[in-house]
Write an enzyme that holds these catalytic residues in place. Structure first.
Site, PDB file in Angstrom:
ATOM      1  N   LYS A  45      -9.079  -6.383 -25.620  1.00  0.00           N
ATOM      2  CA  LYS A  45      -9.906  -5.246 -25.187  1.00  0.00           C
ATOM      3  C   LYS A  45     -10.199  -5.343 -23.692  1.00  0.00           C
ATOM      4  CE  LYS A  45     -14.528  -5.507 -25.752  1.00  0.00           C
ATOM      5  NZ  LYS A  45     -15.370  -5.305 -24.555  1.00  0.00           N
ATOM      6  N   ASN A  46     -10.592  -6.524 -23.245  1.00  0.00           N
ATOM      7  CA  ASN A  46     -11.043  -6.647 -21.858  1.00  0.00           C
ATOM      8  C   ASN A  46      -9.895  -6.685 -20.847  1.00  0.00           C
ATOM      9  OD1 ASN A  46     -13.641  -6.444 -22.698  1.00  0.00           O
ATOM     10  ND2 ASN A  46     -14.091  -8.641 -22.607  1.00  0.00           N
ATOM     11  N   CYS A 139     -22.660  -3.205 -23.758  1.00  0.00           N
ATOM     12  CA  CYS A 139     -23.636  -3.936 -24.572  1.00  0.00           C
ATOM     13  C   CYS A 139     -24.911  -4.178 -23.771  1.00  0.00           C
ATOM     14  CB  CYS A 139     -23.043  -5.268 -25.025  1.00  0.00           C
ATOM     15  SG  CYS A 139     -21.812  -5.067 -26.319  1.00  0.00           S
ATOM     16  N   ARG A 144     -27.030  -5.824 -15.742  1.00  0.00           N
ATOM     17  CA  ARG A 144     -25.664  -5.421 -15.435  1.00  0.00           C
ATOM     18  C   ARG A 144     -25.577  -4.377 -14.304  1.00  0.00           C
ATOM     19  NH1 ARG A 144     -22.209  -5.056 -20.945  1.00  0.00           N
ATOM     20  NH2 ARG A 144     -20.633  -5.996 -19.627  1.00  0.00           N
ATOM     21  N   ASP A 336     -18.872 -14.566 -24.143  1.00  0.00           N
ATOM     22  CA  ASP A 336     -18.605 -13.695 -25.299  1.00  0.00           C
ATOM     23  C   ASP A 336     -18.554 -14.483 -26.613  1.00  0.00           C
ATOM     24  OD1 ASP A 336     -18.526 -11.545 -23.630  1.00  0.00           O
ATOM     25  OD2 ASP A 336     -16.347 -11.435 -23.525  1.00  0.00           O
ATOM     26  N   ARG A 431     -16.423  -1.903 -31.550  1.00  0.00           N
ATOM     27  CA  ARG A 431     -15.993  -1.735 -30.158  1.00  0.00           C
ATOM     28  C   ARG A 431     -14.976  -2.801 -29.766  1.00  0.00           C
ATOM     29  NH1 ARG A 431     -20.723  -1.667 -26.196  1.00  0.00           N
ATOM     30  NH2 ARG A 431     -18.894  -1.421 -24.901  1.00  0.00           N
TER      31      ARG A 431
HETATM   32  N1  EPU Z   1     -23.216  -8.676 -11.984  1.00  0.00           N
HETATM   33  C1  EPU Z   1     -24.043  -8.311 -10.954  1.00  0.00           C
HETATM   34  N2  EPU Z   1     -23.626  -7.299 -10.131  1.00  0.00           N
HETATM   35  C2  EPU Z   1     -22.444  -6.662 -10.298  1.00  0.00           C
HETATM   36  C3  EPU Z   1     -21.605  -7.061 -11.362  1.00  0.00           C
HETATM   37  C4  EPU Z   1     -22.018  -8.075 -12.182  1.00  0.00           C
HETATM   38  O1  EPU Z   1     -25.133  -8.860 -10.757  1.00  0.00           O
HETATM   39  O2  EPU Z   1     -22.138  -5.751  -9.503  1.00  0.00           O
HETATM   40  C5  EPU Z   1     -23.674  -9.760 -12.892  1.00  0.00           C
HETATM   41  C6  EPU Z   1     -23.907  -9.210 -14.306  1.00  0.00           C
HETATM   42  O3  EPU Z   1     -25.173  -8.594 -14.425  1.00  0.00           O
HETATM   43  C7  EPU Z   1     -23.788 -10.471 -15.140  1.00  0.00           C
HETATM   44  C8  EPU Z   1     -22.744 -11.277 -14.374  1.00  0.00           C
HETATM   45  O4  EPU Z   1     -22.648 -10.704 -13.085  1.00  0.00           O
HETATM   46  O5  EPU Z   1     -25.005 -11.157 -15.176  1.00  0.00           O
HETATM   47  C9  EPU Z   1     -21.371 -11.270 -15.022  1.00  0.00           C
HETATM   48  O6  EPU Z   1     -20.918  -9.955 -15.176  1.00  0.00           O
HETATM   49  P1  EPU Z   1     -19.388  -9.530 -15.016  1.00  0.00           P
HETATM   50  O7  EPU Z   1     -19.333  -8.442 -14.015  1.00  0.00           O
HETATM   51  O8  EPU Z   1     -18.549 -10.735 -14.798  1.00  0.00           O
HETATM   52  O9  EPU Z   1     -19.083  -8.958 -16.447  1.00  0.00           O
HETATM   53  P2  EPU Z   1     -18.482  -7.527 -16.792  1.00  0.00           P
HETATM   54  O10 EPU Z   1     -17.309  -7.263 -15.942  1.00  0.00           O
HETATM   55  O11 EPU Z   1     -19.567  -6.541 -16.847  1.00  0.00           O
HETATM   56  C10 EPU Z   1     -16.782  -8.490 -18.525  1.00  0.00           C
HETATM   57  C11 EPU Z   1     -16.480  -8.215 -19.966  1.00  0.00           C
HETATM   58  C12 EPU Z   1     -17.620  -8.748 -20.812  1.00  0.00           C
HETATM   59  C13 EPU Z   1     -17.758 -10.251 -20.557  1.00  0.00           C
HETATM   60  C14 EPU Z   1     -17.985 -10.508 -19.060  1.00  0.00           C
HETATM   61  C15 EPU Z   1     -18.046 -11.972 -18.702  1.00  0.00           C
HETATM   62  C16 EPU Z   1     -15.220  -6.173 -19.825  1.00  0.00           C
HETATM   63  C17 EPU Z   1     -15.121  -4.730 -20.110  1.00  0.00           C
HETATM   64  N3  EPU Z   1     -16.349  -6.783 -20.151  1.00  0.00           N
HETATM   65  O12 EPU Z   1     -17.995  -7.794 -18.261  1.00  0.00           O
HETATM   66  O13 EPU Z   1     -17.249  -8.538 -22.157  1.00  0.00           O
HETATM   67  O14 EPU Z   1     -18.855 -10.752 -21.267  1.00  0.00           O
HETATM   68  O15 EPU Z   1     -16.917  -9.895 -18.312  1.00  0.00           O
HETATM   69  O16 EPU Z   1     -16.902 -12.625 -19.117  1.00  0.00           O
HETATM   70  O17 EPU Z   1     -14.267  -6.764 -19.338  1.00  0.00           O
HETATM   71  C18 EPU Z   1     -17.610  -8.227 -24.447  1.00  0.00           C
HETATM   72  O18 EPU Z   1     -16.383  -8.121 -24.581  1.00  0.00           O
HETATM   73  O19 EPU Z   1     -18.398  -8.341 -25.425  1.00  0.00           O
HETATM   74  C19 EPU Z   1     -18.187  -8.248 -23.103  1.00  0.00           C
HETATM   75  C20 EPU Z   1     -19.480  -8.050 -22.863  1.00  0.00           C
END
Ligand code: EPU
Length: 457
Positions: A45-46, A139, A144, A336, A431
């Site tokens: 998915k990711n 989620c 975020r 995750d 999802r």
């Molecule tokens: N963060 C910030 N500012 C930003 C972006 C991120 O402070 O501009 C913080 C977030 O709040 C969080 C941390 O950085 O505390 C990590 O967030 P990251 O951006 O790495 O995660 P994401 O891109 O939002 C993806 C996956 C998540 C997975 C995380 C970490 C997707 C669509 N989602 O999220 O997947 O947990 O990386 O590996 O790729 C899931 O599949 O259940 C899921 C939540």
């Protein structure tokens, strides 16, 4: 093993289950059975979400294979369609043609459903010079924010403002984004992916340091490279990208879902079973494999892409031992898998500590796991789990999923628990897990999906 029996404590005059009107789907699990056999994991998915967004960079059609059939990938397809893209799905293939894009403002209600919806801001800005994207959903596991995305887009020469709940961006010089060197304040997966897509079409060279190193970044770089982009360093903490004015759609197969692999490894462990899993890229889950081996599981690499995990009594001896984990960006322990690991640890021997360091609010599954009798105490981002061991198994319960991985931790607890578990809010789990109950049934689990309330009332 046993089949479903819902008539233990009926109050109805007719001694049949009381059936309430249809509502949201639930999973009902009759737990306590062992699992066996083989499970095939779906595409990631990711990886699929950013790669679907990346098709916006490309002229012509992109033919994506191994796309998991999930509510999130369908929402992402709708987001592309809301911009004017043509999307066709056949089985696991998705063909996307973005030649007819007519808008740079995707449907906000869809973007509000998932984090991946926001990724389109990078390709839209790079290819069309502007974008207006609503704030993303996903989620509910922390604040975020999107500050790192905005910081990076500005570094590439975009003017970015937050107006009316939307991020509005345009290329400042009225022409192209311009390559730049910048450092991310945190190795955010989504920000790295979004900025990588933008930089692939910017003029000149971009260097992104403190980039995320997740395998999904390598997969996205693989797709972009197939389309003509020049990306080096994917999988390390520094990305070197040389912009190309035009990219062309290509055929690409999405990598297997490493989080789904980990989920089935944990399903075997929590039910003290032996199952095999493929396709698996072992390197992507070393952290989990090391922890499970330390707990007493035996993990065998049966072939290049197949592993077997055994946690049957004659393999593990007395019982599985608890362990402690701290979540971290890759190659650290994946956030995750934290909720699912917590479910397992509540059945192991001894005290374990889980520290969540990636998201500030990823503990909402704890109150639900406690309904199974799990002994978990939370203090801030640390959870202490007092494992019950085999002497005192979890008990089936009525629980509610409020996020994807937390919801899946309840499914695992239900598989291990004695008696019947009913999990509502299962749309959260849908999802991220393709054909969930079919795969579990294939392993011998007693699990069904229902829209009626059949739990003894
Ligand atoms: N963060 C910030 N500012 C930003 C972006 C991120 O402070 O501009 C913080 C977030 O709040 C969080 C941390 O950085 O505390 C990590 O967030 P990251 O951006 O790495 O995660 P994401 O891109 O939002 C993806 C996956 C998540 C997975 C995380 C970490 C997707 C669509 N989602 O999220 O997947 O947990 O990386 O590996 O790729 C899931 O599949 O259940 C899921 C939540």
């Amino acid at each position: 093993m046993g089949t479903f029996c819902f008539c233990s404590s009926m109050t109805s005059n007719f001694n049949v289950p009381q059936v309430l009107p249809p509502s949201d789907p639930k999973l009902v699990v009759n737990g306590g059975s062992t699992l066996s056999g083989h499970v095939i994991v779906s595409g990631s998915k990711n990886s699929a979400l950013p790669i679907l967004a990346a098709t916006l960079c490309c002229s012509g059609s992109s033919n994506l294979k191994n796309v998991p059939y999930l509510s999130d990938t369908r929402t992402m397809a709708s987001i592309l369609e809301s911009l004017g893209a043509q999307v066709m799905s056949f089985g696991g293939d998705m063909v996307v043609n973005t030649d007819g894009i007519v808008s740079v403002e995707p449907d906000s209600s869809d973007v509000g459903k998932l984090r991946g919806g926001f990724f389109v801001i990078g390709p839209l800005l790079a290819r069309f010079g502007e974008a207006c994207v609503g704030l993303p959903g996903g989620c509910d596991i922390g604040a975020r924010p999107v500050d790192l995305y905005i910081h990076g887009l500005r570094a590439l020469g975009a003017t970015v403002e937050l107006r009316d709940g939307k991020v509005q961006a345009h290329v400042s010089n009225g022409k192209d984004l311009i390559g730049a060197s910048f450092r991310l304040g945190y190795p955010s997966v989504g920000a790295t992916e979004t900025l990588m897509m933008a930089a692939c079409m910017a003029e000149g060279k971009t260097v992104i340091s403190n980039a995320a190193q997740e395998p999904e970044i390598i997969d996205l770089a693989g797709f972009l490279t197939n389309c003509g982009a020049v990306v080096e360093g994917a999988g390390t903490d520094t990305l070197y990208i040389t912009g190309r004015r035009k990219l062309y759609g290509s055929e690409y197969s999405i990598m297997p879902d490493r989080i789904e692999v980990g989920t089935y490894m944990l399903a075997a462990a929590i039910t003290r079973s032996c199952i095999s899993i493929s396709p698996v890229a072992h390197i992507t889950l070393t952290c989990l494999a090391d922890k499970l081996s330390g707990a007493g599981c035996k993990i065998l690499q049966l072939s290049d892409d197949t592993l077997e995990l055994s946690a049957v009594p004659w393999t593990i001896g007395d019982d599985l031992r608890g362990f402690s984990v701290k979540t971290n960006p890759f190659p650290g322990f994946p956030t995750d898998l934290q909720p699912l690991t917590m479910a397992l640890l509540s059945t192991c021997k001894g005290v374990s500590v889980i520290e969540e360091s990636v998201f500030e609010n990823r503990m909402s599954h704890v109150t639900e796991l406690q309904k199974f009798g799990a002994k978990i105490q939370v203090c801030g981002s640390r959870a202490t789990v007092s494992g019950k061991g085999k002497a005192s198994p979890l008990r089936g319960s009525q629980v509610n999923a409020t996020d994807l991985r937390g919801g899946m931790s309840l499914v695992l607890a239900g598989l291990a628990a004695e008696g019947i578990t009913e999990i509502s809010g299962i749309s959260h789990v849908d999802r991220g897990y393709e054909s969930l109950e079919m795969k579990l049934q294939g392993l011998g689990a007693n699990v069904i999906r229902t829209t009626t309330t059949t739990f003894p009332v």
